[in-house]
Design a protein around this motif. Sequence first.
Motif, PDB file in Angstrom:
ATOM      1  N   SER A   1      -2.436   0.541  -2.404  1.00 27.31           N
ATOM      2  CA  SER A   1      -2.110   1.498  -1.543  1.00 27.31           C
ATOM      3  C   SER A   1      -2.967   2.421  -0.670  1.00 27.31           C
ATOM      4  CB  SER A   1      -1.512   2.830  -2.552  1.00 27.31           C
ATOM      5  OG  SER A   1      -2.297   3.068  -3.524  1.00 27.31           O
ATOM      6  N   VAL A   2      -4.189   2.532  -1.064  1.00 25.61           N
ATOM      7  CA  VAL A   2      -5.165   3.054  -0.268  1.00 25.61           C
ATOM      8  C   VAL A   2      -5.458   2.174   0.973  1.00 25.61           C
ATOM      9  CG1 VAL A   2      -7.595   3.617  -0.361  1.00 25.61           C
ATOM     10  CG2 VAL A   2      -6.315   4.145  -2.250  1.00 25.61           C
ATOM     11  N   VAL A   3      -5.526   0.735   0.866  1.00 22.24           N
ATOM     12  CA  VAL A   3      -5.727  -0.001   1.975  1.00 22.24           C
ATOM     13  C   VAL A   3      -4.665   0.176   2.917  1.00 22.24           C
ATOM     14  CG1 VAL A   3      -6.124  -2.249   2.843  1.00 22.24           C
ATOM     15  CG2 VAL A   3      -7.181  -1.668   0.700  1.00 22.24           C
ATOM     16  N   ALA A   4      -3.288   0.056   2.481  1.00 22.46           N
ATOM     17  CA  ALA A   4      -2.263   0.148   3.307  1.00 22.46           C
ATOM     18  C   ALA A   4      -1.805   1.584   4.018  1.00 22.46           C
ATOM     19  CB  ALA A   4      -0.863   0.097   2.321  1.00 22.46           C
TER      20      ALA A   4
ATOM     21  N   HIS B   1      -2.476  13.007   3.696  1.00 25.69           N
ATOM     22  CA  HIS B   1      -3.732  13.504   3.654  1.00 25.69           C
ATOM     23  C   HIS B   1      -4.830  12.628   4.151  1.00 25.69           C
ATOM     24  CE1 HIS B   1      -2.326  16.806   0.914  1.00 25.69           C
ATOM     25  NE2 HIS B   1      -1.898  15.668   0.181  1.00 25.69           N
ATOM     26  N   HIS B   2      -4.333  11.512   4.953  1.00 27.77           N
ATOM     27  CA  HIS B   2      -5.024  10.174   5.550  1.00 27.77           C
ATOM     28  C   HIS B   2      -4.821  10.872   7.079  1.00 27.77           C
ATOM     29  CE1 HIS B   2      -6.570   6.814   7.638  1.00 27.77           C
ATOM     30  NE2 HIS B   2      -7.226   6.487   6.345  1.00 27.77           N
ATOM     31  N   PRO B   3      -6.056  10.935   7.818  1.00 32.29           N
ATOM     32  CA  PRO B   3      -5.773  11.290   9.368  1.00 32.29           C
ATOM     33  C   PRO B   3      -4.771  10.461   9.886  1.00 32.29           C
ATOM     34  CG  PRO B   3      -8.278  11.540   8.748  1.00 32.29           C
ATOM     35  CD  PRO B   3      -7.215  10.975   7.598  1.00 32.29           C
ATOM     36  N   LEU B   4      -4.809   9.047   9.980  1.00 30.31           N
ATOM     37  CA  LEU B   4      -4.018   8.215  10.568  1.00 30.31           C
ATOM     38  C   LEU B   4      -2.632   8.315  10.103  1.00 30.31           C
ATOM     39  CD1 LEU B   4      -3.155   5.694  12.415  1.00 30.31           C
ATOM     40  CD2 LEU B   4      -3.925   4.188  10.684  1.00 30.31           C
ATOM     41  N   ALA B   5      -2.268   8.616   8.928  1.00 33.97           N
ATOM     42  CA  ALA B   5      -0.793   8.809   8.349  1.00 33.97           C
ATOM     43  C   ALA B   5      -0.376  10.238   8.831  1.00 33.97           C
ATOM     44  CB  ALA B   5      -0.819   8.686   7.053  1.00 33.97           C
ATOM     45  N   LYS B   6      -1.432  11.109   8.732  1.00 33.16           N
ATOM     46  CA  LYS B   6      -1.030  12.662   9.079  1.00 33.16           C
ATOM     47  C   LYS B   6      -0.329  12.498  10.640  1.00 33.16           C
ATOM     48  CE  LYS B   6      -3.509  15.957   7.602  1.00 33.16           C
ATOM     49  NZ  LYS B   6      -4.724  16.667   7.583  1.00 33.16           N
ATOM     50  N   ALA B   7      -1.114  11.765  11.501  1.00 33.55           N
ATOM     51  CA  ALA B   7      -0.999  11.879  12.984  1.00 33.55           C
ATOM     52  C   ALA B   7       0.385  11.225  13.102  1.00 33.55           C
ATOM     53  CB  ALA B   7      -2.006  11.049  13.583  1.00 33.55           C
TER      54      ALA B   7
ATOM     55  N   ARG C   1      -4.647   3.422   4.816  1.00 38.52           N
ATOM     56  CA  ARG C   1      -5.579   3.516   6.033  1.00 38.52           C
ATOM     57  C   ARG C   1      -5.125   2.737   7.182  1.00 38.52           C
ATOM     58  NH1 ARG C   1     -10.022   2.758   2.746  1.00 38.52           N
ATOM     59  NH2 ARG C   1      -9.892   0.658   2.387  1.00 38.52           N
ATOM     60  N   TRP C   2      -4.119   1.773   7.114  1.00 38.85           N
ATOM     61  CA  TRP C   2      -3.805   1.034   8.101  1.00 38.85           C
ATOM     62  C   TRP C   2      -2.259   1.452   8.708  1.00 38.85           C
ATOM     63  CZ3 TRP C   2      -7.181  -1.547  11.151  1.00 38.85           C
ATOM     64  CH2 TRP C   2      -8.259  -1.770  10.519  1.00 38.85           C
ATOM     65  N   GLY C   3      -1.779   2.618   8.203  1.00 41.11           N
ATOM     66  CA  GLY C   3      -0.706   3.392   8.750  1.00 41.11           C
ATOM     67  C   GLY C   3       0.535   3.216   8.096  1.00 41.11           C
ATOM     68  N   PHE C   4       0.635   2.495   6.857  1.00 43.28           N
ATOM     69  CA  PHE C   4       1.934   2.271   6.416  1.00 43.28           C
ATOM     70  C   PHE C   4       2.229   3.377   5.628  1.00 43.28           C
ATOM     71  CE2 PHE C   4       0.110  -1.968   7.473  1.00 43.28           C
ATOM     72  CZ  PHE C   4       1.420  -2.478   8.268  1.00 43.28           C
ATOM     73  N   LEU C   5       3.283   3.994   5.836  1.00 48.77           N
ATOM     74  CA  LEU C   5       3.419   5.164   5.057  1.00 48.77           C
ATOM     75  C   LEU C   5       4.637   5.226   3.786  1.00 48.77           C
ATOM     76  CD1 LEU C   5       4.359   7.501   8.165  1.00 48.77           C
ATOM     77  CD2 LEU C   5       2.213   6.973   7.026  1.00 48.77           C
ATOM     78  N   HIS C   6       5.205   3.911   3.771  1.00 48.17           N
ATOM     79  CA  HIS C   6       6.294   3.671   2.844  1.00 48.17           C
ATOM     80  C   HIS C   6       5.810   2.283   2.033  1.00 48.17           C
ATOM     81  CE1 HIS C   6       9.873   2.873   0.743  1.00 48.17           C
ATOM     82  NE2 HIS C   6      10.257   3.908   0.909  1.00 48.17           N
ATOM     83  N   HIS C   7       5.436   2.652   0.682  1.00 47.60           N
ATOM     84  CA  HIS C   7       4.724   1.491   0.063  1.00 47.60           C
ATOM     85  C   HIS C   7       5.902   0.431  -0.126  1.00 47.60           C
ATOM     86  CE1 HIS C   7       2.005  -0.891  -2.343  1.00 47.60           C
ATOM     87  NE2 HIS C   7       2.853  -0.934  -3.265  1.00 47.60           N
ATOM     88  N   GLY C   8       7.017   0.676  -0.456  1.00 47.70           N
ATOM     89  CA  GLY C   8       7.843  -0.195  -0.744  1.00 47.70           C
ATOM     90  C   GLY C   8       8.322  -1.159   0.469  1.00 47.70           C
ATOM     91  N   ARG C   9       8.497  -0.289   1.551  1.00 50.25           N
ATOM     92  CA  ARG C   9       8.876  -1.337   3.021  1.00 50.25           C
ATOM     93  C   ARG C   9       7.542  -1.981   3.452  1.00 50.25           C
ATOM     94  NH1 ARG C   9      12.171   3.454   4.185  1.00 50.25           N
ATOM     95  NH2 ARG C   9      10.440   4.512   5.233  1.00 50.25           N
TER      96      ARG C   9
END
Length: 328
Positions: free
Chosen positions: A296-299, A186-192, A301-309
């Motif tokens: 998780s929100v900050v990550a 739902h975040h524009p950067l991650a969605k793209a 926002r900067w395009g990190f899609l998989h929290h564990g990695r």
Amino acid sequence: MASSHRELLTGHPVARAADVDEAHDAVTRLYLPHRLEVLERDTALNMTLNAVRMGAVTVGYFRYGGAVRMVTADAGNYHVNVPVAGQCEQQCGSLEPVLASTNRTAAVFMPGYPADLRWQADSAQLCLMIDRHELEFELERQIGQPLAKPLQFTTAMDLSTAAAQSWLAVLELLEREIDRPGGIAHHPLAKARLQMLVIAGLLLAQPHNYSDLVSAPARPAAPRAVRRAVELMESEPSRPWSSGALAQEVAVSVRALQEGFRRSFGLPPMVYLREVRLNRVHDELLSAAPDDVTVSVVAGRWGFLHHGRFAEAYRRKFGCSPSATLRS
């Protein structure tokens, strides 16, 4: 997709239909005109359609309780149908029919052809529609030249190959995050980023008439092109960069840019971008109050899609967890 069948995209219901006309109208609005026929008398249609459109990619979960036949108009876009339960015999125009079955074979459809699908009772598929122009544009970026003829995929996708398995993993991530309230999709950067992973991944996972060009060795981009790409990533790291988008900006092919980065830095451009973004996450966590943000929100926002990695990469780079940085 997973071997056990579960309803997908439950957070995005479009239609629950027992009536043929209602089911027909829902699919026509979202995908394309077609004719729908129930193949077994006295059998309930029980159609379920959950779907969401993300820019150039539409992803939908279809299930028909009864056996049906669907014959479409000529498609305007590319489609991929991935079975999640049962079987579906599918044909793109007059090309070779495909018996799509769970964990074995998916079906790929090209623009300019009608599709003929015969769904078994209680079968379900994840059906993707990908914008024709966006897919062909990404291919042009990968090979560094305009397409001389239309893109044509092999219609049967072998889901057991390593490339197909990687692409399916992208679809699983996409499906999971679409349905997660407040998830990264739902975040524009991650969605793209997710959209581009689907598009570029299909070009790498499924054979087509440009596959040889995509995989052929490339001459490295000139140092000035590499420097310009670095400047772009450093100045705008929050943009939804992909190797294709960067290559377009610096007027080289994707493979030339990747080879140029390998020679200059020993790593691909997207790994370089990850390092830039890790630094930005680190700076933001250092300056933030723990009660104001979450890792998780900050990550995301900067395009990190998989929290564990992300957490693993962060710890490897900075020697501590991101949560420890935030608390400090």
